[in-house]
Design a protein around this motif. Structure first.
Motif, PDB file in Angstrom:
ATOM      1  N   UNK A   1       6.042   0.069   9.176  1.00 54.37           N
ATOM      2  CA  UNK A   1       6.839   1.256   9.499  1.00 54.37           C
ATOM      3  C   UNK A   1       8.280   1.093   9.022  1.00 54.37           C
ATOM      4  N   UNK A   2       8.802  -0.131   9.048  1.00 59.34           N
ATOM      5  CA  UNK A   2      10.155  -0.349   8.541  1.00 59.34           C
ATOM      6  C   UNK A   2      10.224  -0.062   7.046  1.00 59.34           C
ATOM      7  N   UNK A   3       9.143  -0.367   6.311  1.00 63.68           N
ATOM      8  CA  UNK A   3       9.105  -0.045   4.886  1.00 63.68           C
ATOM      9  C   UNK A   3       9.038   1.460   4.659  1.00 63.68           C
ATOM     10  N   UNK A   4       8.452   2.176   5.606  1.00 68.62           N
ATOM     11  CA  UNK A   4       8.279   3.621   5.454  1.00 68.62           C
ATOM     12  C   UNK A   4       9.514   4.406   5.866  1.00 68.62           C
ATOM     13  N   UNK A   5      10.350   3.822   6.726  1.00 65.68           N
ATOM     14  CA  UNK A   5      11.553   4.521   7.177  1.00 65.68           C
ATOM     15  C   UNK A   5      12.418   4.930   5.986  1.00 65.68           C
ATOM     16  N   UNK A   6      12.965   6.127   6.073  1.00 68.28           N
ATOM     17  CA  UNK A   6      13.817   6.616   5.004  1.00 68.28           C
ATOM     18  C   UNK A   6      13.059   7.307   3.892  1.00 68.28           C
ATOM     19  N   UNK A   7      11.722   7.241   3.940  1.00 73.26           N
ATOM     20  CA  UNK A   7      10.910   7.956   2.953  1.00 73.26           C
ATOM     21  C   UNK A   7      10.333   9.205   3.610  1.00 73.26           C
ATOM     22  N   UNK A   8       9.786  10.078   2.803  1.00 75.60           N
ATOM     23  CA  UNK A   8       9.181  11.301   3.345  1.00 75.60           C
ATOM     24  C   UNK A   8       7.879  11.019   4.077  1.00 75.60           C
ATOM     25  N   UNK A   9       7.400   9.780   4.012  1.00 69.96           N
ATOM     26  CA  UNK A   9       6.125   9.431   4.640  1.00 69.96           C
ATOM     27  C   UNK A   9       6.282   8.961   6.078  1.00 69.96           C
TER      28      UNK A   9
ATOM     29  N   UNK B   1       0.820  -1.215   0.000  1.00 64.70           N
ATOM     30  CA  UNK B   1       0.000   0.000   0.000  1.00 64.70           C
ATOM     31  C   UNK B   1       0.854   1.265   0.000  1.00 64.70           C
ATOM     32  N   UNK B   2       2.116   1.131   0.359  1.00 64.38           N
ATOM     33  CA  UNK B   2       2.996   2.308   0.343  1.00 64.38           C
ATOM     34  C   UNK B   2       3.069   2.913  -1.059  1.00 64.38           C
ATOM     35  N   UNK B   3       2.837   2.118  -2.084  1.00 61.82           N
ATOM     36  CA  UNK B   3       2.940   2.609  -3.458  1.00 61.82           C
ATOM     37  C   UNK B   3       1.784   3.521  -3.856  1.00 61.82           C
TER      38      UNK B   3
ATOM     39  N   UNK C   1      -2.335  -1.286   5.739  1.00 62.09           N
ATOM     40  CA  UNK C   1      -3.018   0.005   5.655  1.00 62.09           C
ATOM     41  C   UNK C   1      -2.380   1.045   6.573  1.00 62.09           C
ATOM     42  N   UNK C   2      -1.455   0.609   7.425  1.00 62.05           N
ATOM     43  CA  UNK C   2      -0.680   1.529   8.265  1.00 62.05           C
ATOM     44  C   UNK C   2      -0.101   2.675   7.438  1.00 62.05           C
TER      45      UNK C   2
END
Length: 347
Positions: free
Chosen positions: A221-229, A92-94, A117-118
Motif C-alpha cells: 500500500x505504501x508503494x500505491x500511495x500517491x498513485x491513482x490506484x 506487480x504494481x507495474x 498481489x495486493x
C-alpha cells in the motif's frame, strides 16, 4: 458501492495460475509443481498455467504487459472459473496500467493471492469486484497437506461453499517460514521449528461494529500511495481494514509512521475496525512493542478509543493463512471476540 460477488468453485472446474510478480516457479519448480498437485488432488480442480506462469524473473521484470495480459486472458476465458497467483514479489504494481478493466468486470471470477498481489486485488476491489486475500500456489497451497485438516475445510468454505454467515476462528497452531526451497526434500513442508499456538489479540473495542473488508500488505500500500490506484479517502468509509507486513521487512517504527499517515489522511476515523495479521519474524518483545505502538497511535494521537483492534490474526506471511474476501460485509463483535462474515463470499 454494490460489489460483484464471483461464482463459487466446483470440483472439476478449471482454474488459471498466473505469476504477476516474481518468477519463483522458474527457480523452484518442485515447490510450484507440488502446489499444482494439491489444487488438482485435494480440491479436484483442473489447472491451466498461463503463458508467463513459469517465466524467469528477468522475463517477468521486463514484460509487465505480458503479466497483465495473462490476467486479462484468464478473466476472458469462459472455461476458467478462478485465478490463483503462484507467489508474491515486489513489482506487480507495474501491471496495473495494462489491465482491461471493462473485460474483467464483465467476467467476474475468483482471483486470490497475497503480499505483492495486493496491488490488483485492492484496485479491482475499488472498482466493485470481490477479490480474495489468501494463500498462493507456492506459499500456503503447496504446504496444505502438512497443515491442520481444518485449513482445507476453511479454503473449501470460502471458495467452494457459500455460507450466509461464516465465523473465523484462530487456528490451533501456526508456523512461519519454510525449510530451504533449494532442496527437493522440503517440498510441501512447513517450518516445524517455528510453530506457535499464540492466538489473536483484542487490544481494544466495544460492542459490535459492521463494515466491508478491505486491505492487504501494508508495504505494498505504501508503494500505491500517491498513485491513482490507491483508494480515495472516502472509499474507507465503513470499512474494516486489515493489514499485514512481510518477512520482517517493516520495523515497528515504520508501521507507526504508516498508521500516523493513515490517521492524518482521515482514514482511521472512517473505518469500523482494524485487523493486523501476524508480524512475521518479530520477536515476542517486538510483537508487544507493535501492539503498544498501534494502540498508542490510534488512542493518543487520533483519539479513536472505540475502534476495534485485533492483532496476531491468521493472515499474512505465516501458515495457515485465512482467506479474506475484500468487499464482503463483516461483523466485529468485541464483546464476544468474534469476527463473522455476514454474507456469502461467493455466489
Amino acid at each position: 458501492m454494490k460489489f460483484i460477488t464471483p461464482q463459487r468453485l466446483n470440483p472439476g472446474d478449471t482454474v488459471a495460475v498466473i505469476s504477476p510478480s516474481a518468477g519463483l516457479p522458474n527457480l523452484f519448480p518442485h515447490i510450484f509443481n507440488y502446489g499444482i498437485s494439491v489444487l488438482q488432488e485435494e480440491f479436484n480442480l483442473k489447472v491451466k498455467e498461463m503463458g508467463t506462469a513459469r517465466a524467469a524473473n528477468e522475463r517477468l521484470y521486463n514484460n509487465p504487459k505480458q503479466r497483465a495480459e495473462d490476467l486479462n486472458q484468464a478473466f476472458a476465458d469462459p472455461n476458467i472459473k478462478g485465478i490463483f497467483c503462484s507467489i508474491g514479489g515486489d513489482d506487480a504494481i507495474r501491471i496495473l496500467p495494462y489491465l482491461d478493466l471493462e473485460l474483467i468486470l464483465r467476467n467476474p471470477k475468483i482471483v486470490i493471492g497475497s503480499s505483492d498481489n495486493t496491488t490488483f486485488l485492492a484496485y479491482l476491489n475499488q472498482l466493485g469486484l470481490v477479490t480474495f486475500y489468501g494463500p498462493t500456489v507456492m506459499a500456503g497451497i503447496s504446504q496444505l497437506r502438512n497443515l491442520d485438516p481444518s485449513y482445507k475445510k476453511h479454503v473449501t468454505d470460502l471458495l467452494f461453499q457459500p455460507h450466509n454467515e461464516y465465523e473465523y476462528h484462530p487456528f490451533d497452531y501456526w508456523s512461519q517460514g519454510y525449510p530451504d526451497w533449494s532442496y527437493t526434500d522440503n517440498v510441501g513442508k512447513i517450518n516445524e521449528e517455528k510453530q506457535n499456538t499464540e492466538r489473536w489479540k483484542w487490544l481494544q473495542g466495544y460492542g459490535i461494529k459492521k463494515g466491508r473488508l478491505f486491505g492487504g500488505n501494508i508495504e505494498v500500500f505504501e508503494m500505491m500511495k500517491g498513485t491513482k490506484y490507491f483508494p480515495k479517502v472516502e472509499f474507507f468509509d465503513d470499512k474494516v481494514l486489515f493489514l499485514e507486513n512481510g518477512e520482517g521487512t517493516t520495523t515497528v517504527n515504520h508501521i507507526k509512521r504508516i498508521l500516523r499517515s493513515y490517521g492524518v489522511q482521515g482514514i482511521l476515523s472512517r473505518i469500523q475496525g482494524l485487523i493486523f495479521g501476524r508480524a512475521r519474524d518479530y520477536s515476542p518483545q517486538e510483537k508487544e512493542q507493535l501492539d503498544n505502538t498501534i494502540t498508542s497511535v490510534i488512542q493518543k494521537e487520533f483519539e479513536q478509543y472505540d475502534l476495534p483492534i485485533i492483532t496476531n490474526f491468521d493472515m499474512g506471511h505465516t501458515d495457515p493463512m485465512s482467506i479474506i474476501p475484500l468487499g464482503i460485509s463483516v461483523e466485529v463483535n468485541s464483546e464476544d471476540q468474534q469476527i463473522t462474515l455476514m454474507e456469502p463470499s461467493v455466489s
